[in-house]
Design a protein around this motif. Structure first.
Motif, PDB file in Angstrom:
ATOM      1  N   THR A  30       0.847  -1.129   0.065  1.00  0.00           N
ATOM      2  CA  THR A  30       0.021   0.081  -0.058  1.00  0.00           C
ATOM      3  C   THR A  30       0.921   1.259  -0.163  1.00  0.00           C
ATOM      4  O   THR A  30       0.558   2.207  -0.840  1.00  0.00           O
ATOM      5  CB  THR A  30      -0.903   0.082   1.110  1.00  0.00           C
ATOM      6  OG1 THR A  30      -1.701  -1.218   1.306  1.00  0.00           O
ATOM      7  CG2 THR A  30      -1.882   1.164   1.246  1.00  0.00           C
ATOM      8  N   GLU A  31       1.714   1.300   0.708  1.00  0.00           N
ATOM      9  CA  GLU A  31       2.878   2.267   0.847  1.00  0.00           C
ATOM     10  C   GLU A  31       3.300   2.493  -0.659  1.00  0.00           C
ATOM     11  O   GLU A  31       3.759   3.668  -0.800  1.00  0.00           O
ATOM     12  CB  GLU A  31       3.860   2.036   1.883  1.00  0.00           C
ATOM     13  CG  GLU A  31       5.019   3.339   2.122  1.00  0.00           C
ATOM     14  CD  GLU A  31       6.080   2.802   2.939  1.00  0.00           C
ATOM     15  OE1 GLU A  31       7.164   3.104   3.032  1.00  0.00           O
ATOM     16  OE2 GLU A  31       5.805   2.122   4.012  1.00  0.00           O
ATOM     17  N   LEU A  32       3.890   1.410  -1.127  1.00  0.00           N
ATOM     18  CA  LEU A  32       4.697   1.557  -2.695  1.00  0.00           C
ATOM     19  C   LEU A  32       3.545   2.209  -3.620  1.00  0.00           C
ATOM     20  O   LEU A  32       3.995   3.067  -4.357  1.00  0.00           O
ATOM     21  CB  LEU A  32       5.095   0.288  -3.037  1.00  0.00           C
ATOM     22  CG  LEU A  32       6.113  -0.140  -2.165  1.00  0.00           C
ATOM     23  CD1 LEU A  32       6.754  -1.520  -2.599  1.00  0.00           C
ATOM     24  CD2 LEU A  32       7.459   0.888  -2.108  1.00  0.00           C
ATOM     25  N   LEU A  33       2.399   1.894  -3.330  1.00  0.00           N
ATOM     26  CA  LEU A  33       1.218   2.208  -4.489  1.00  0.00           C
ATOM     27  C   LEU A  33       1.002   3.657  -4.198  1.00  0.00           C
ATOM     28  O   LEU A  33       0.767   4.545  -5.054  1.00  0.00           O
ATOM     29  CB  LEU A  33       0.138   1.629  -4.078  1.00  0.00           C
ATOM     30  CG  LEU A  33       0.090   0.009  -4.535  1.00  0.00           C
ATOM     31  CD1 LEU A  33      -1.336  -0.883  -4.096  1.00  0.00           C
ATOM     32  CD2 LEU A  33       0.037   0.049  -6.271  1.00  0.00           C
ATOM     33  N   ASP A  34       0.796   3.989  -2.871  1.00  0.00           N
ATOM     34  CA  ASP A  34       0.731   5.330  -2.597  1.00  0.00           C
ATOM     35  C   ASP A  34       1.860   6.255  -3.069  1.00  0.00           C
ATOM     36  O   ASP A  34       1.611   7.409  -3.509  1.00  0.00           O
ATOM     37  CB  ASP A  34       0.530   5.756  -0.999  1.00  0.00           C
ATOM     38  CG  ASP A  34      -0.813   5.103  -0.425  1.00  0.00           C
ATOM     39  OD1 ASP A  34      -1.659   4.810  -1.245  1.00  0.00           O
ATOM     40  OD2 ASP A  34      -0.881   5.069   0.879  1.00  0.00           O
ATOM     41  N   LEU A  35       3.033   5.908  -2.939  1.00  0.00           N
ATOM     42  CA  LEU A  35       4.305   6.713  -3.373  1.00  0.00           C
ATOM     43  C   LEU A  35       4.060   6.729  -4.991  1.00  0.00           C
ATOM     44  O   LEU A  35       4.295   7.762  -5.370  1.00  0.00           O
ATOM     45  CB  LEU A  35       5.425   5.830  -3.032  1.00  0.00           C
ATOM     46  CG  LEU A  35       6.828   6.513  -3.404  1.00  0.00           C
ATOM     47  CD1 LEU A  35       6.841   7.867  -2.408  1.00  0.00           C
ATOM     48  CD2 LEU A  35       7.776   5.774  -2.890  1.00  0.00           C
TER      49      LEU A  35
ATOM     50  N   TYR B  47       4.883  10.380  -7.470  1.00  0.00           N
ATOM     51  CA  TYR B  47       5.162  10.006  -8.927  1.00  0.00           C
ATOM     52  C   TYR B  47       4.158  10.357  -9.855  1.00  0.00           C
ATOM     53  O   TYR B  47       4.135  10.283 -11.106  1.00  0.00           O
ATOM     54  CB  TYR B  47       5.710   8.643  -9.373  1.00  0.00           C
ATOM     55  CG  TYR B  47       7.195   8.577  -8.596  1.00  0.00           C
ATOM     56  CD1 TYR B  47       8.446   9.398  -8.902  1.00  0.00           C
ATOM     57  CD2 TYR B  47       7.208   7.933  -7.461  1.00  0.00           C
ATOM     58  CE1 TYR B  47       9.391   9.180  -8.311  1.00  0.00           C
ATOM     59  CE2 TYR B  47       8.493   7.830  -6.563  1.00  0.00           C
ATOM     60  CZ  TYR B  47       9.617   8.357  -7.083  1.00  0.00           C
ATOM     61  OH  TYR B  47      10.854   8.268  -6.337  1.00  0.00           O
ATOM     62  N   LYS B  48       2.910  10.430  -9.486  1.00  0.00           N
ATOM     63  CA  LYS B  48       1.555  10.933 -10.212  1.00  0.00           C
ATOM     64  C   LYS B  48       1.022   9.905 -11.245  1.00  0.00           C
ATOM     65  O   LYS B  48       0.644  10.211 -12.322  1.00  0.00           O
ATOM     66  CB  LYS B  48       1.961  12.120 -11.075  1.00  0.00           C
ATOM     67  CG  LYS B  48       2.244  13.516  -9.930  1.00  0.00           C
ATOM     68  CD  LYS B  48       1.284  13.630  -8.688  1.00  0.00           C
ATOM     69  CE  LYS B  48       1.471  14.853  -8.038  1.00  0.00           C
ATOM     70  NZ  LYS B  48       1.058  14.673  -6.745  1.00  0.00           N
ATOM     71  N   TYR B  49       1.632   8.563 -11.045  1.00  0.00           N
ATOM     72  CA  TYR B  49       0.875   7.791 -11.987  1.00  0.00           C
ATOM     73  C   TYR B  49      -0.406   7.215 -11.556  1.00  0.00           C
ATOM     74  O   TYR B  49      -1.031   7.360 -10.523  1.00  0.00           O
ATOM     75  CB  TYR B  49       1.657   6.228 -11.606  1.00  0.00           C
ATOM     76  CG  TYR B  49       3.068   6.166 -12.306  1.00  0.00           C
ATOM     77  CD1 TYR B  49       3.303   6.205 -13.694  1.00  0.00           C
ATOM     78  CD2 TYR B  49       4.306   6.515 -11.369  1.00  0.00           C
ATOM     79  CE1 TYR B  49       4.597   6.250 -14.102  1.00  0.00           C
ATOM     80  CE2 TYR B  49       5.405   6.597 -11.946  1.00  0.00           C
ATOM     81  CZ  TYR B  49       5.591   6.501 -13.181  1.00  0.00           C
ATOM     82  OH  TYR B  49       6.943   6.472 -13.716  1.00  0.00           O
ATOM     83  N   ARG B  50      -1.441   7.134 -12.373  1.00  0.00           N
ATOM     84  CA  ARG B  50      -2.687   6.657 -12.238  1.00  0.00           C
ATOM     85  C   ARG B  50      -2.844   5.227 -12.455  1.00  0.00           C
ATOM     86  O   ARG B  50      -2.673   4.739 -13.159  1.00  0.00           O
ATOM     87  CB  ARG B  50      -3.553   7.476 -13.290  1.00  0.00           C
ATOM     88  CG  ARG B  50      -3.783   9.047 -13.227  1.00  0.00           C
ATOM     89  CD  ARG B  50      -4.384   9.569 -14.353  1.00  0.00           C
ATOM     90  NE  ARG B  50      -3.713   9.287 -15.632  1.00  0.00           N
ATOM     91  CZ  ARG B  50      -4.068   9.472 -16.885  1.00  0.00           C
ATOM     92  NH1 ARG B  50      -5.238  10.186 -17.133  1.00  0.00           N
ATOM     93  NH2 ARG B  50      -3.606   9.100 -17.936  1.00  0.00           N
ATOM     94  N   LEU B  51      -3.236   4.861 -11.287  1.00  0.00           N
ATOM     95  CA  LEU B  51      -3.257   3.235 -11.103  1.00  0.00           C
ATOM     96  C   LEU B  51      -4.963   2.722 -10.908  1.00  0.00           C
ATOM     97  O   LEU B  51      -5.646   3.399 -10.474  1.00  0.00           O
ATOM     98  CB  LEU B  51      -2.582   2.809  -9.701  1.00  0.00           C
ATOM     99  CG  LEU B  51      -1.144   3.442  -9.522  1.00  0.00           C
ATOM    100  CD1 LEU B  51      -0.576   3.211  -8.089  1.00  0.00           C
ATOM    101  CD2 LEU B  51      -0.291   2.838 -10.552  1.00  0.00           C
ATOM    102  N   LYS B  52      -4.800   1.645 -11.333  1.00  0.00           N
ATOM    103  CA  LYS B  52      -6.527   1.145 -11.532  1.00  0.00           C
ATOM    104  C   LYS B  52      -6.149  -0.386 -11.193  1.00  0.00           C
ATOM    105  O   LYS B  52      -5.117  -1.093 -11.443  1.00  0.00           O
ATOM    106  CB  LYS B  52      -7.092   1.171 -12.900  1.00  0.00           C
ATOM    107  CG  LYS B  52      -6.436   0.769 -13.957  1.00  0.00           C
ATOM    108  CD  LYS B  52      -7.140   1.092 -15.181  1.00  0.00           C
ATOM    109  CE  LYS B  52      -6.605   0.486 -16.350  1.00  0.00           C
ATOM    110  NZ  LYS B  52      -7.230   0.814 -17.567  1.00  0.00           N
ATOM    111  N   ASP B  53      -7.350  -0.880 -10.817  1.00  0.00           N
ATOM    112  CA  ASP B  53      -7.352  -2.465 -10.515  1.00  0.00           C
ATOM    113  C   ASP B  53      -6.418  -2.678  -9.619  1.00  0.00           C
ATOM    114  O   ASP B  53      -5.745  -3.621  -9.649  1.00  0.00           O
ATOM    115  CB  ASP B  53      -7.105  -3.362 -11.931  1.00  0.00           C
ATOM    116  CG  ASP B  53      -8.353  -2.987 -12.790  1.00  0.00           C
ATOM    117  OD1 ASP B  53      -9.355  -2.722 -12.332  1.00  0.00           O
ATOM    118  OD2 ASP B  53      -8.040  -3.109 -14.045  1.00  0.00           O
ATOM    119  N   VAL B  54      -6.358  -1.667  -8.355  1.00  0.00           N
ATOM    120  CA  VAL B  54      -5.504  -2.131  -7.452  1.00  0.00           C
ATOM    121  C   VAL B  54      -5.901  -2.859  -6.280  1.00  0.00           C
ATOM    122  O   VAL B  54      -7.290  -3.027  -5.956  1.00  0.00           O
ATOM    123  CB  VAL B  54      -5.059  -0.828  -6.584  1.00  0.00           C
ATOM    124  CG1 VAL B  54      -4.029  -0.987  -5.411  1.00  0.00           C
ATOM    125  CG2 VAL B  54      -4.406  -0.125  -7.674  1.00  0.00           C
TER     126      VAL B  54
END
Length: 125
Positions: free
Chosen positions: A65-70, A75-82
């Protein structure tokens, strides 16, 4: 990512720079497997892994979760299906606990059960 011929290479370079900035290093055996030495609160050392296939990621870490938040916030990546993975690139992803030691695994069982009949049809059993 899907526009120009060079878009894939540019994305890969950009994301590789991000992972390096986060302290990850690329595996010599597979440049799309990134690893980072980390430590649990208990002091136990382990490796975190990020597997990259084009724009699909599989993060294996106690601090996922911490890495995804980072990735999202800094870094402003748009993540989906997390969420916890169940499949990655056609393989079944799972965890199992043996004597208190939790382990991740990838299983190609589904792929092989579909591929074997095709091979047998073409080459015989």
């Amino acid at each position: 990512l899907y526009g120009l011929k060079s878009s894939g290479a540019m994305w890969r370079t950009h994301f590789a720079n991000t992972l390096r900035d986060m302290g990850f290093q690329s595996s010599l055996a597979d440049p799309d497997v990134w690893m980072h030495a980390s430590t649990l609160p208990s002091g136990e050392e382990y490796y975190e892994y990020i597997l990259v296939y084009v724009d699909d990621l599989l993060i294996i870490s106690h601090r996922g979760t911490e890495l995804l938040d980072l990735l999202s916030n800094k870094y402003k990546y748009r993540l989906k299906d997390v969420g916890p993975p169940s499949r990655y690139l056609g393989a079944i992803v799972g965890r199992y606990d043996k004597n208190g030691h939790k382990t991740w695994y990838l299983s190609a069982k589904d792929y092989l059960s579909k591929a074997l009949p095709v091979v047998e049809e073409h080459y015989g059993s």
